[in-house]
Enzyme design. Sequence first.
Site, PDB file in Angstrom:
ATOM      1  N   ASP A  71       0.855  -1.178   0.000  1.00 45.36           N
ATOM      2  CA  ASP A  71       0.000   0.000   0.000  1.00 45.36           C
ATOM      3  C   ASP A  71       0.896   1.234   0.000  1.00 45.36           C
ATOM      4  O   ASP A  71       1.763   1.375   0.879  1.00 45.36           O
ATOM      5  CB  ASP A  71      -0.922   0.018   1.218  1.00 45.36           C
ATOM      6  CG  ASP A  71      -2.076  -0.962   1.086  1.00 45.36           C
ATOM      7  OD1 ASP A  71      -2.133  -1.680   0.067  1.00 45.36           O
ATOM      8  OD2 ASP A  71      -2.916  -1.008   2.004  1.00 45.36           O
ATOM      9  N   HIS A 218       3.634  -2.301   3.312  1.00 39.55           N
ATOM     10  CA  HIS A 218       3.452  -0.880   3.038  1.00 39.55           C
ATOM     11  C   HIS A 218       4.740  -0.251   2.533  1.00 39.55           C
ATOM     12  O   HIS A 218       5.799  -0.420   3.149  1.00 39.55           O
ATOM     13  CB  HIS A 218       2.989  -0.131   4.290  1.00 39.55           C
ATOM     14  CG  HIS A 218       1.624  -0.502   4.749  1.00 39.55           C
ATOM     15  ND1 HIS A 218       1.376  -1.657   5.450  1.00 39.55           N
ATOM     16  CD2 HIS A 218       0.425   0.128   4.598  1.00 39.55           C
ATOM     17  CE1 HIS A 218       0.076  -1.733   5.726  1.00 39.55           C
ATOM     18  NE2 HIS A 218      -0.521  -0.663   5.214  1.00 39.55           N
TER      19      HIS A 218
END
Length: 265
Positions: A71, A218
């Site tokens: 992400d 992430h």
Amino acid sequence: MKIIIKKYMKSIKGSMSGVSTWALALALFVCLLLTVYLGDEAVMVSSRYGDKELPIYSVQTDEKKIAISFDAAWGAEDFPKIIEILDKHKVKTTFFMTGEWVEKNPECVKLLVEKGHDLGNHSATHPDMTKLTKEKQREEIQKVHEVVKKLTGYEMELFRPPYGAYNNDVIRTCYELGYYPVQWSVDSLDWQDLSATEIINKVCNHKALDKGAIILCHNGAKHTAEALDEMLTNLKNQGYEIVPISELILRENFHMDATGKQIAN
């Protein structure tokens, strides 16, 4: 179950005037049968389990394939290191990007396309999608889609809702826009600033790590880049092939189980 009818509806629609009710009902029944049995002429999918619409958390497969996703909503300082390690291992992954990240890091987006990674949509402004109207949900998805398409020519088809927050409307909006909503089954928890060792252990020994798993990491997290090399080595030593989410998911003739696992019909 959602049934997408690609053909045959026009013939029924055109025969509605001057036809008896029973004949119309028979024509509709034949149409539904054709939809179920005509293979590439019709597609039958369901994202619903019970009364709940579900995103894709994992995929049922006999092959020992998994996907790693990143992400990208803040920062890009670790991006070059992440790409370097992915190149070293010859691994392709999926980056779910917010509109703000795309606008701040256009060269990163172009590089991802150049290197063959998936580009995923993570909304324009990273809101809780469940608190938005359907119109606003569509705007959050479409805005990023258009920016990325203009920048790279890439047509995104994967959406991950910010915070993992979704409801029936969010999932329906995704499919209405031609997107597959994607969650994860293995959370690295790297966003909690775990050490590299903790991230590796969390992923590689996770109880949900199995064929068809989707791993969440992430870009911009404190120790993700540091953990990535050993994580990939460990996963490969366990016999897993790491593929982009676009190569893992099913696009037609599937349904979901209670855990959000995508299963072929």
